[in-house]
Design a protein around this motif. Sequence first.
Motif, PDB file in Angstrom:
ATOM      1  N   GLN A 219       1.217  -1.298   0.344  1.00 14.54           N
ATOM      2  CA  GLN A 219      -0.174   0.475   0.013  1.00 14.54           C
ATOM      3  C   GLN A 219       0.814   0.901  -0.070  1.00 14.54           C
ATOM      4  OE1 GLN A 219      -2.926  -1.667  -0.961  1.00 14.54           O
ATOM      5  NE2 GLN A 219      -3.385  -0.059   0.632  1.00 14.54           N
ATOM      6  N   LYS A 220       2.433   0.989   0.876  1.00 11.47           N
ATOM      7  CA  LYS A 220       2.806   2.436   0.724  1.00 11.47           C
ATOM      8  C   LYS A 220       3.567   2.373  -0.403  1.00 11.47           C
ATOM      9  CE  LYS A 220       2.536   3.579   5.033  1.00 11.47           C
ATOM     10  NZ  LYS A 220       2.132   5.115   5.393  1.00 11.47           N
ATOM     11  N   GLY A 221       3.416   1.633  -1.656  1.00 14.97           N
ATOM     12  CA  GLY A 221       3.711   1.851  -2.955  1.00 14.97           C
ATOM     13  C   GLY A 221       5.722   1.217  -2.673  1.00 14.97           C
ATOM     14  N   ILE A 222       5.805  -0.095  -1.685  1.00 14.42           N
ATOM     15  CA  ILE A 222       7.661  -0.518  -2.179  1.00 14.42           C
ATOM     16  C   ILE A 222       7.364  -1.336  -2.589  1.00 14.42           C
ATOM     17  CG2 ILE A 222       8.844  -1.697  -0.272  1.00 14.42           C
ATOM     18  CD1 ILE A 222       8.403   1.454   0.677  1.00 14.42           C
ATOM     19  N   ASP A 223       8.278  -1.415  -3.683  1.00 17.02           N
ATOM     20  CA  ASP A 223       9.095  -2.593  -4.617  1.00 17.02           C
ATOM     21  C   ASP A 223       8.948  -4.228  -3.901  1.00 17.02           C
ATOM     22  OD1 ASP A 223      11.582  -4.236  -6.543  1.00 17.02           O
ATOM     23  OD2 ASP A 223       9.748  -2.580  -7.598  1.00 17.02           O
ATOM     24  N   LYS A 224       8.640  -5.107  -4.616  1.00 16.11           N
ATOM     25  CA  LYS A 224       8.299  -6.370  -3.554  1.00 16.11           C
ATOM     26  C   LYS A 224       9.544  -6.748  -3.732  1.00 16.11           C
ATOM     27  CE  LYS A 224       6.833 -10.940  -5.389  1.00 16.11           C
ATOM     28  NZ  LYS A 224       7.746 -11.638  -4.810  1.00 16.11           N
ATOM     29  N   ASP A 225      10.459  -6.304  -4.695  1.00 11.34           N
ATOM     30  CA  ASP A 225      11.448  -7.259  -3.889  1.00 11.34           C
ATOM     31  C   ASP A 225      12.535  -6.672  -3.190  1.00 11.34           C
ATOM     32  OD1 ASP A 225      11.919  -8.957  -6.480  1.00 11.34           O
ATOM     33  OD2 ASP A 225      12.690  -7.207  -7.704  1.00 11.34           O
ATOM     34  N   ILE A 226      11.938  -4.979  -2.880  1.00  9.43           N
ATOM     35  CA  ILE A 226      12.748  -4.787  -0.996  1.00  9.43           C
ATOM     36  C   ILE A 226      11.661  -5.203   0.388  1.00  9.43           C
ATOM     37  CG2 ILE A 226      12.175  -2.843   0.064  1.00  9.43           C
ATOM     38  CD1 ILE A 226      13.116  -1.065  -2.868  1.00  9.43           C
ATOM     39  N   ILE A 227      10.281  -5.291  -0.862  1.00  4.40           N
ATOM     40  CA  ILE A 227       9.477  -6.200   0.525  1.00  4.40           C
ATOM     41  C   ILE A 227       9.925  -7.406   1.221  1.00  4.40           C
ATOM     42  CG2 ILE A 227       7.200  -6.830   0.683  1.00  4.40           C
ATOM     43  CD1 ILE A 227       5.881  -4.845  -1.075  1.00  4.40           C
ATOM     44  N   ASP A 228      10.529  -8.425   0.420  1.00  6.07           N
ATOM     45  CA  ASP A 228      10.910  -9.327   0.255  1.00  6.07           C
ATOM     46  C   ASP A 228      12.119  -9.760   0.850  1.00  6.07           C
ATOM     47  OD1 ASP A 228       8.563 -10.530  -1.036  1.00  6.07           O
ATOM     48  OD2 ASP A 228       9.833 -11.059  -2.847  1.00  6.07           O
ATOM     49  N   GLU A 229      12.488  -8.409   1.140  1.00  3.83           N
ATOM     50  CA  GLU A 229      14.419  -8.683   1.404  1.00  3.83           C
ATOM     51  C   GLU A 229      13.670  -8.293   2.869  1.00  3.83           C
ATOM     52  OE1 GLU A 229      18.441  -8.638   2.271  1.00  3.83           O
ATOM     53  OE2 GLU A 229      17.512  -9.574   0.133  1.00  3.83           O
ATOM     54  N   ALA A 230      12.991  -7.244   2.898  1.00  2.00           N
ATOM     55  CA  ALA A 230      13.047  -6.946   4.386  1.00  2.00           C
ATOM     56  C   ALA A 230      12.492  -7.664   5.148  1.00  2.00           C
ATOM     57  CB  ALA A 230      11.658  -5.543   4.539  1.00  2.00           C
ATOM     58  N   LEU A 231      11.255  -9.053   4.646  1.00  2.00           N
ATOM     59  CA  LEU A 231      10.868 -10.355   5.376  1.00  2.00           C
ATOM     60  C   LEU A 231      11.162 -11.427   5.512  1.00  2.00           C
ATOM     61  CD1 LEU A 231       6.594  -9.763   3.634  1.00  2.00           C
ATOM     62  CD2 LEU A 231       7.643  -8.617   6.062  1.00  2.00           C
ATOM     63  N   GLY A 232      12.258 -11.334   4.404  1.00  2.00           N
ATOM     64  CA  GLY A 232      13.292 -12.170   4.803  1.00  2.00           C
ATOM     65  C   GLY A 232      14.480 -11.700   6.172  1.00  2.00           C
ATOM     66  N   GLN A 233      14.714 -10.964   6.475  1.00  3.92           N
ATOM     67  CA  GLN A 233      15.518 -10.539   7.959  1.00  3.92           C
ATOM     68  C   GLN A 233      14.831 -10.460   9.322  1.00  3.92           C
ATOM     69  OE1 GLN A 233      16.516  -6.295   6.898  1.00  3.92           O
ATOM     70  NE2 GLN A 233      17.680  -7.162   5.047  1.00  3.92           N
ATOM     71  N   THR A 234      12.994 -11.325   8.834  1.00  2.00           N
ATOM     72  CA  THR A 234      12.701 -11.079  10.318  1.00  2.00           C
ATOM     73  C   THR A 234      12.733 -12.694  11.564  1.00  2.00           C
ATOM     74  OG1 THR A 234      10.794 -10.521   8.898  1.00  2.00           O
ATOM     75  CG2 THR A 234      10.309 -12.139  11.086  1.00  2.00           C
ATOM     76  N   ASN A 235      13.447 -12.166  12.566  1.00  2.00           N
ATOM     77  CA  ASN A 235      14.082 -13.397  12.706  1.00  2.00           C
ATOM     78  C   ASN A 235      12.719 -14.769  13.258  1.00  2.00           C
ATOM     79  OD1 ASN A 235      14.655 -14.751  15.123  1.00  2.00           O
ATOM     80  ND2 ASN A 235      16.103 -13.816  16.533  1.00  2.00           N
ATOM     81  N   GLU A 236      12.969 -15.473  12.519  1.00  2.68           N
ATOM     82  CA  GLU A 236      11.389 -16.446  12.731  1.00  2.68           C
ATOM     83  C   GLU A 236      11.453 -17.106  14.514  1.00  2.68           C
ATOM     84  OE1 GLU A 236      12.425 -19.917   9.904  1.00  2.68           O
ATOM     85  OE2 GLU A 236      13.223 -18.759   8.936  1.00  2.68           O
TER      86      GLU A 236
END
Length: 157
Positions: A89-106
């Motif tokens: 919704q904020k207009g962030i690119d899909k690759d950037i979103i994937d990278e940010a979510l990938g850094q979440t500590n499981e």
Amino acid sequence: MLKTPAKPLTPDQVLDKMAKYCAYQERCVKDVRNKLMTFDIPEETKIKILDYLLDNRFVNDERFAQSFARGKVNQSGWGLNKIRFHLMQKGIDKDIIDEALGQTNEEVYRQCLIDILKNKSKTVKAATDFEKKRKLAAYAMQKGFESSLVWEVLKEI
């Protein structure tokens, strides 16, 4: 009493305000662009200001996405699906979103889900154990957690 109209801001004053706006907390390009639209200055000046803010790293979508994801998991107890939706919704690119979510500590993410389910479990009223788990699962998925993870955790607790 009538208010006198505010004096229009100069481009330098707008740049100063926008730099402070970006320095206060992480912002995405879309938020900065929307804020710039509130100022009565020429469009080409707005573009120059945005370019300056980008070039000088006042605003950075990658940094914003990482900060947003980290904060929503740690402070708000959101799941990755909900975070992904809001970043889109904020207009962030899909690759950037994937990278940010990938850094979440499981481990932290999983523990967050466990805590949410345990807390909610205290207030859920249901006739059967299955109905209670169904309600808990619906609640967790509404918060953006993945259904497979939700059911996996519900089997454990």
